[in-house]
Write an enzyme that holds these catalytic residues in place. Structure first.
Site, PDB file in Angstrom:
ATOM      1  N   GLU A   1      -0.899   8.763   0.293  1.00  0.00           N
ATOM      2  CA  GLU A   1      -0.484  10.025  -0.306  1.00  0.00           C
ATOM      3  C   GLU A   1      -1.294  11.181   0.270  1.00  0.00           C
ATOM      4  OE1 GLU A   1       0.535   9.383  -4.916  1.00  0.00           O
ATOM      5  OE2 GLU A   1      -1.532   8.942  -4.405  1.00  0.00           O
TER       6      GLU A   1
ATOM      7  N   LYS B   1      -2.029  19.199 -10.024  1.00  0.00           N
ATOM      8  CA  LYS B   1      -2.247  18.520  -8.743  1.00  0.00           C
ATOM      9  C   LYS B   1      -0.949  17.808  -8.380  1.00  0.00           C
ATOM     10  CE  LYS B   1      -5.640  15.245  -7.040  1.00  0.00           C
ATOM     11  NZ  LYS B   1      -6.627  14.319  -7.597  1.00  0.00           N
TER      12      LYS B   1
ATOM     13  N   TYR C   1       0.844  -1.198   0.000  1.00  0.00           N
ATOM     14  CA  TYR C   1       0.000   0.000   0.000  1.00  0.00           C
ATOM     15  C   TYR C   1       0.879   1.248   0.000  1.00  0.00           C
ATOM     16  CZ  TYR C   1       1.140   1.219   4.791  1.00  0.00           C
ATOM     17  OH  TYR C   1       1.815   1.612   5.914  1.00  0.00           O
TER      18      TYR C   1
END
Length: 158
Positions: free
Chosen positions: A71, A83, A68
């Site tokens: 963020e 972004k 995993y």
């Protein structure tokens, strides 16, 4: 050691339409719907798509590494359609990277076309150069290509 990778994906859609997907949380929903076996699943831990939003990407079963990555959105610029996210836990952070930033930029080309510029910037100790050699822009390229196809399908069905 600093590194930078970048990939441009042309899209037959306006920059505004592409930004609607990339600018907020819709991108994560599209990944969940169209790419769970390839990129994994995205879960919003906190936030509404603005700066400070935290998302967790759980890689598909069988993926190498920790499984995993979490963020944080560090920049959401609606005017310039940019972004940026930084890995704060798991993923490349767990491998020892000091910084792992993803920058997604939607560039207007012509009235009905645009470019998705996907970039990765990282910093890692020189001793981890071997690990850094495995950094790949491919997942972002797959995501951009999937968004491109999705927008074409959406355009032809409306």
């Amino acid at each position: 050691m600093h590194g930078h990778l970048s990939q441009d994906t042309p899209v037959d859609a306006t920059a505004a339409v592409v930004w609607d997907v990339y600018g907020g949380l819709q991108l994560g929903r599209l990944v969940n719907k169209l790419l769970p076996d390839v990129l994994g699943t995205v879960e919003v831990i906190e936030g509404d798509g603005e700066v400070g939003t935290v998302v967790k990407l759980t890689y598909p079963p069988g993926s190498p590494g920790i499984g995993y990555m979490i963020e944080r959105f560090t920049k959401v610029d609606d005017e310039n359609r940019v972004k940026e996210t930084e890995v704060i836990e798991g993923g490349y952070k767990a491998l020892g990277f000091d910084l792992f930033r993803v920058r997604l930029e939607i560039i207007e080309k012509e009235s009905e076309s645009s470019i998705i510029r996907s970039s990765i910037e990282y910093e890692v100790d020189d001793k981890l150069a071997e690990v850094a050699s495995h950094v790949s822009i491919k997942p972002l390229e797959i995501m951009a290509e999937t968004v491109r196809k999705h927008l074409i399908e959406k355009k032809t069905t409306h």
